[in-house]
Enzyme design. Sequence first.
Site, PDB file in Angstrom:
ATOM      1  N   ASP A 371       0.851  -1.201   0.000  1.00 19.07           N
ATOM      2  CA  ASP A 371       0.000   0.000   0.000  1.00 19.07           C
ATOM      3  C   ASP A 371       0.881   1.243   0.000  1.00 19.07           C
ATOM      4  O   ASP A 371       2.045   1.211  -0.412  1.00 19.07           O
ATOM      5  CB  ASP A 371      -0.941  -0.074   1.217  1.00 19.07           C
ATOM      6  CG  ASP A 371      -2.261   0.647   1.002  1.00 19.07           C
ATOM      7  OD1 ASP A 371      -2.276   1.879   1.160  1.00 19.07           O
ATOM      8  OD2 ASP A 371      -3.271  -0.002   0.661  1.00 19.07           O
ATOM      9  N   TRP A 482      -6.313   2.120  -6.677  1.00 15.95           N
ATOM     10  CA  TRP A 482      -6.402   3.530  -7.079  1.00 15.95           C
ATOM     11  C   TRP A 482      -7.145   4.280  -5.972  1.00 15.95           C
ATOM     12  O   TRP A 482      -8.353   4.156  -5.846  1.00 15.95           O
ATOM     13  CB  TRP A 482      -7.145   3.635  -8.410  1.00 15.95           C
ATOM     14  CG  TRP A 482      -7.244   5.028  -8.964  1.00 15.95           C
ATOM     15  CD1 TRP A 482      -7.800   6.109  -8.365  1.00 15.95           C
ATOM     16  CD2 TRP A 482      -6.789   5.480 -10.242  1.00 15.95           C
ATOM     17  NE1 TRP A 482      -7.711   7.206  -9.176  1.00 15.95           N
ATOM     18  CE2 TRP A 482      -7.094   6.847 -10.340  1.00 15.95           C
ATOM     19  CE3 TRP A 482      -6.139   4.856 -11.320  1.00 15.95           C
ATOM     20  CZ2 TRP A 482      -6.791   7.602 -11.476  1.00 15.95           C
ATOM     21  CZ3 TRP A 482      -5.857   5.616 -12.442  1.00 15.95           C
ATOM     22  CH2 TRP A 482      -6.176   6.973 -12.508  1.00 15.95           C
ATOM     23  N   CYS A 531     -10.788   3.071  -4.628  1.00 16.65           N
ATOM     24  CA  CYS A 531     -10.743   3.407  -3.207  1.00 16.65           C
ATOM     25  C   CYS A 531     -10.760   4.922  -3.110  1.00 16.65           C
ATOM     26  O   CYS A 531     -10.176   5.614  -3.950  1.00 16.65           O
ATOM     27  CB  CYS A 531      -9.442   2.868  -2.604  1.00 16.65           C
ATOM     28  SG  CYS A 531      -9.187   3.316  -0.879  1.00 16.65           S
ATOM     29  N   ASP A 539     -19.200   3.862  -6.392  1.00 10.29           N
ATOM     30  CA  ASP A 539     -20.355   4.131  -7.251  1.00 10.29           C
ATOM     31  C   ASP A 539     -20.267   3.295  -8.512  1.00 10.29           C
ATOM     32  O   ASP A 539     -19.218   2.722  -8.835  1.00 10.29           O
ATOM     33  CB  ASP A 539     -20.427   5.631  -7.579  1.00 10.29           C
ATOM     34  CG  ASP A 539     -19.157   6.148  -8.231  1.00 10.29           C
ATOM     35  OD1 ASP A 539     -18.864   5.724  -9.355  1.00 10.29           O
ATOM     36  OD2 ASP A 539     -18.443   6.978  -7.599  1.00 10.29           O
ATOM     37  N   GLU A 619      -3.630 -18.841  15.334  1.00  9.59           N
ATOM     38  CA  GLU A 619      -4.325 -17.917  14.425  1.00  9.59           C
ATOM     39  C   GLU A 619      -4.016 -18.265  12.967  1.00  9.59           C
ATOM     40  O   GLU A 619      -4.899 -18.233  12.101  1.00  9.59           O
ATOM     41  CB  GLU A 619      -3.898 -16.474  14.717  1.00  9.59           C
ATOM     42  CG  GLU A 619      -4.512 -15.904  15.989  1.00  9.59           C
ATOM     43  CD  GLU A 619      -3.955 -14.527  16.340  1.00  9.59           C
ATOM     44  OE1 GLU A 619      -4.719 -13.707  16.847  1.00  9.59           O
ATOM     45  OE2 GLU A 619      -2.736 -14.296  16.126  1.00  9.59           O
TER      46      GLU A 619
HETATM   47  C1  DGJ Z   1      -6.848   5.378   2.401  1.00  8.26           C
HETATM   48  C2  DGJ Z   1      -7.227   3.969   2.063  1.00  8.26           C
HETATM   49  O1  DGJ Z   1      -8.579   3.769   2.208  1.00  8.26           O
HETATM   50  C3  DGJ Z   1      -6.407   3.017   2.929  1.00  8.26           C
HETATM   51  O2  DGJ Z   1      -6.800   1.711   2.699  1.00  8.26           O
HETATM   52  C4  DGJ Z   1      -4.957   3.227   2.609  1.00  8.26           C
HETATM   53  O3  DGJ Z   1      -4.702   2.854   1.284  1.00  8.26           O
HETATM   54  C5  DGJ Z   1      -4.589   4.681   2.839  1.00  8.26           C
HETATM   55  N1  DGJ Z   1      -5.454   5.577   2.147  1.00  8.26           N
HETATM   56  C6  DGJ Z   1      -3.165   4.928   2.402  1.00  8.26           C
HETATM   57  O4  DGJ Z   1      -2.830   6.250   2.491  1.00  8.26           O
END
Ligand code: DGJ
Length: 732
Positions: A371, A482, A531, A539, A619
């Site tokens: 990420d 994205w 995202c 949407d 776990e």
């Molecule tokens: C917001 C996203 O929703 C998170 O999952 C993560 O990717 C952060 N941004 C990273 O800055």
Amino acid sequence: MAIIFDSTSRLFTLTTNHSMYQMKADRYGVLLHTWFGMKGSAFDYSYRIAYADRGFSGNPYDAGDDRTYSLDVLPQEFPTYGSGDYRSTALKVRYPDGTSACELRYLKHEIQEGKYSLPGLPAIFTSLDEGRTPADTLIITLEDTRRRFFVHLYYGVMEDLDIITRAVCVENHSDEDIYLENIQSVCIDYLYGDYDLHTFYGRHVKERSCQRTPVVHGIHSVGSTRGTSSHQYNPFLILSGRDATEETGSCYGFSFLYSGDFIGSAELDQYDQTRLLLGIHPDNFCYCVKPQERFYAPEAVMAYTEHGLNELSHIFHRAYRRHLCRGIWTTKRRPVLLNDWEGVYFDFNGDKLIQMAKDAAELGVELFVMDDGWFGKRDLDVSGLGDWSVNEKKLGCTLKELSDRIHDLGLMFGIWFEPEGINEDSDLYRAHPEWAMRIPGKSPTRSRQQLLLDFSREDVRDYIFRHICQVLDSARIEYLKWDLNRSLSDLYSAVLPKERQGEVMHRYVLGLYDMLEKLVTRYPDLLVEGCSGGGGRFDAGMLYYTPQIWCSDDTDAIERLSIQYGTSFGYPVSTMGSHVSHCPNEQTGRITPLNTRATVAMSGTFGYELDVNKMSKDEKRIVRSQIREFKAYYNLIQYGDYYRLTNPDTETAWHGWEFAAEDGSEALLCIVAIQIHPNGPGRWMRLKGLKKDSIYTIDGKRYPGDVLMNSGLLLPVATEEYQSFRIHIAEV
Ligand code: DGJ
């Protein structure tokens, strides 16, 4: 043919398998809306319109002395501002002389086989070679009475999917500019009926809560002026009968395939008629259409059922799974992923990621996602955005080396981008401050200490796209997230003249779509997950490019119950990014069983977001079996019919939902104990979607389908807070 035109009465009747939609060009050429609802006999439904002399509701000039004809009262297909209709209207045009009144009359129409598409905009698609989902298109052309422009109303009728789509195109026919100040993609006038409006509201980390309110006199509207569809309201609305339930009653669904500002409203007028509108929000919108140019308003999808809310959702789920989401990942099983975000945030290097990936691979994870934090100067969220070059110093290796090592472990590799964002502390900003959206002479509004790039500009997009491609081409990357972490503000584009600044928000969205289209065309096998700080741009527009969207930054399993519940009204679970995270939960501090976190995350695209290296042996054993189980139920979960069995916002004991195979041969019941009380009463849940005459086994016990559906299944007793169960039901 799903579209029939009766030339004598100038009646258009559109039918799907279970719904019907009708319009009529009346004696003055006004396009009346005469029916949307249950499929019935071929008949002219305009008989329902009551004509009477109404005080203070004026009459168009062409109606002569007829005082009973008023556009203020009539049900219209595309009502316009300044026509004598004082309700909210679907179109407002400003002419060069400063006036805005506009009257439209029927000119012609065209019926085509197949579904139309829209230039630069998402649209439902179907292919005739599939042979199963035929579609037809109707284009009705209305003409401005002063002959200055045409309005083309597009209708796509997909009989088997039970959906009708709409879009609008305005074509300037004159030799002067015209300005669109408001254009709605949907207008439906209901002559009578008592309705409830269902909207989906929220905030960051609490998206898409359901609100159901009676439509009362006045206007109830929801929308966004944030440049994204937003966490706050979703561009999906339901209008239902007051008595509609999950299983019964009339329900109309309206979904807007657009990722920017929108407005959806329901107005109950002086004669108890309801008008529903859905389209681009007019506040940040004023679009100049030059002579001979066309403007396309985005598509909306409409559906009707008389069988309640669950059935309405199924219609949208089926349509979106196969006819909105595109690419190989529509049908190919999506990988179970591990995202490093909540596990390590910005605090990682290449070796740490490899350690995580090693454990993940042993657990059965298939995709490792790196990420935020791998590029530029990005050890916190205050700098580096815009500098899409790999921070090899931080990783301790090149991206290719990292990706190769991850692939050597048998995993796919994914990476995070926020292409629209820019930090003032970045090389890109230092080189091109004018690329950030800001109004000359005004300090910009910062959010998460960042600004946004002007995505309405092609040169800006090209630059970012080139840099993204350089990264994607430098290593094996199978997944891209994205993200976008703020709302738009300071709408201004340095390359547009002052009279066109009202176009910036819409051009931004078109720019976003343009870049996404280029991305999915160049990398057809790439799985792109949308995202926006979680579900801030969840949407139907985005789903055309990104078949899954991170549902919310709230990963708490109990909070997610209501977030995913609300999302399910308009969107299939195959689109909902959902992960198991660690406990205590990062957002709520709550502790929930690992099993429950998986029950909830499995009802989405399923993955993990934690530091696997910190998990205990026990776990890990549980996770291994969760992944095996998810893979076994994959088809049922992703392609089965999803039933909401309870409402987590009102049912305080248990929340339940179910996936049933379309042919009723099996089902998966998921239940979560929200509260436990010792010595509590028995609880039952009625199952859905089974065959009533078949026998099913549950944990070795046999039950007739009708018994499970009518009388219900006795639920196990919860002995632990937030305990959950996944109960498989198989036809014998
Ligand atoms: C917001 C996203 O929703 C998170 O999952 C993560 O990717 C952060 N941004 C990273 O800055």
